[in-house]
Write a protein that holds these residues in place. Structure first.
Motif, PDB file in Angstrom:
ATOM      1  N   ALA A 194      -1.946   3.634   0.848  1.00 59.31           N
ATOM      2  CA  ALA A 194      -3.250   4.263   0.638  1.00 59.31           C
ATOM      3  C   ALA A 194      -4.068   3.582  -0.440  1.00 59.31           C
ATOM      4  O   ALA A 194      -5.230   3.949  -0.642  1.00 59.31           O
ATOM      5  CB  ALA A 194      -3.061   5.736   0.283  1.00 59.31           C
ATOM      6  N   VAL A 221      -4.738  10.287   4.543  1.00 65.77           N
ATOM      7  CA  VAL A 221      -5.511  10.526   3.330  1.00 65.77           C
ATOM      8  C   VAL A 221      -6.530  11.615   3.635  1.00 65.77           C
ATOM      9  O   VAL A 221      -7.451  11.407   4.418  1.00 65.77           O
ATOM     10  CB  VAL A 221      -6.223   9.241   2.854  1.00 65.77           C
ATOM     11  CG1 VAL A 221      -7.004   9.508   1.575  1.00 65.77           C
ATOM     12  CG2 VAL A 221      -5.210   8.123   2.633  1.00 65.77           C
ATOM     13  N   VAL A 253      -2.714  12.892  -0.320  1.00 66.08           N
ATOM     14  CA  VAL A 253      -2.187  11.721   0.377  1.00 66.08           C
ATOM     15  C   VAL A 253      -0.783  12.065   0.876  1.00 66.08           C
ATOM     16  O   VAL A 253       0.114  12.350   0.076  1.00 66.08           O
ATOM     17  CB  VAL A 253      -2.133  10.494  -0.546  1.00 66.08           C
ATOM     18  CG1 VAL A 253      -1.560   9.289   0.217  1.00 66.08           C
ATOM     19  CG2 VAL A 253      -3.521  10.166  -1.083  1.00 66.08           C
TER      20      VAL A 253
END
Length: 316
Positions: A47, A101, A120
């Motif tokens: 992420a 996300v 996340v």
């Protein structure tokens, strides 16, 4: 014919894991729009690149004073990730999704920063291995920027280590260091704008729920009736409902009430239904209630209603 021991069995095709980005953006009218996009997590960076793009987007909104907008967020993501595509599925049921996300954005508060909440979720996508998952949550601009800086710092150190045997890792580490410096500067600005100890703004998206709230101070407003008044008989007598467009829309929390759904009871309800028509200009005194609801389109919204105590024709 069934396969024999000598036949070659083709190896299963292993799809690249997906990174899904879901954003819920609420504007000043308390109307919420969703954005769902995905890209292949081919580089295995997780992420971190998305967090960096989100942080820089929040910095740009702070600089320009613009409200969050799903189209602007998608444009920022598309510039950074050419392989970005729409994602019309449920990530929780998609075994290809390695990272999801979740972002919730709503208009800026007193500090000038957009309200943000982040979650996340990381999970395994390899078949035959022990499944695992992890979720990280951050609430408020300071927490999100601080988390992004820490993730970039870890990514930079990883590239510095790889650079001992991989020359291409050195330039990657330098680029990450530049990003980290920009996020660190933004964090200093956010800490100046939002003093330590300040509660983060309420999030209207992921992981957040709104409860009905009644303002204790009565509101005095003038405005125009915009729809025919509906009159019905309630348990305690007549009840009239009217839609009012205030001359000066009040700001209630994070919501700018451009239209108020008003309730009037008793004899005044009969009188209002008989005398008021769309376009009538009135003065009202009443208490405001915030009530969350989900429309027929399944988009969560907030209704701001006014329980009228006094009503009369406005002279001006």
């Amino acid at each position: 014919m069934p396969p024999t021991a000598t036949d070659e069995v083709p190896a299963p095709v292993r799809l690249k894991p997906l990174l899904v980005i879901h954003a819920r953006v609420t504007d000043r009218r308390a109307i919420t729009a969703d954005l769902a996009v995905a890209l292949p997590d081919a580089a295995g960076d997780g992420a971190v690149p998305v967090l960096a793009v989100l942080a820089l987007h929040l910095v740009e909104l702070r600089r320009t004073g613009a409200d969050p907008d799903p189209a602007a967020l998608r444009a920022a993501l598309a510039r950074a990730f050419p392989g970005l595509r729409g994602y019309p599925y449920m990530p929780v049921h998609d075994p290809r999704v390695g990272i999801c996300v979740d972002i919730a954005l709503h208009p800026a508060g007193d500090g000038g920063w957009v309200g943000v909440q982040l979650a996340v979720t990381e999970q395994s996508t390899d078949e035959g291995q022990h499944p695992w998952s992890r979720i990280t949550r951050r609430h408020g601009i300071r927490a999100v920027l601080r988390h992004t800086e820490a993730e970039l710092d870890a990514a930079e150190q990883h590239q510095r280590t790889l650079a001992r045997t991989d020359r291409s890792a050195g330039p990657r580490a330098d680029r990450i260091a530049q990003l980290r410096a920009a996020i660190a500067a933004a964090l200093l600005q956010a800490e100046h704008d939002v003093p330590p100890g300040s509660p983060p703004p309420p999030a209207l998206g992921t992981g957040a729920s709104l409860s009905t709230r009644v303002e204790t101070e009565p509101q005095v407003l003038t405005g125009a009736v915009i729809q025919p008044i509906a009159l019905r008989e309630g348990q305690d007598g007549p009840v009239a409902r009217l839609h009012l467009a205030p001359d000066t829309p009040p700001v209630i929390g994070e919501v700018t009430a451009t239209v108020l759904v008003c309730t009037l009871r008793g004899d005044a309800a009969h009188q209002a239904a008989a005398s008021l028509t769309p376009g009538s200009h009135v003065l009202v005194v009443g208490t405001v209630t915030h009530r969350p609801y989900t429309g027929d389109d399944r988009i969560p919204r907030v209704a701001v209603t006014l329980d009228i105590q006094h009503i009369g024709q406005a002279l001006a």
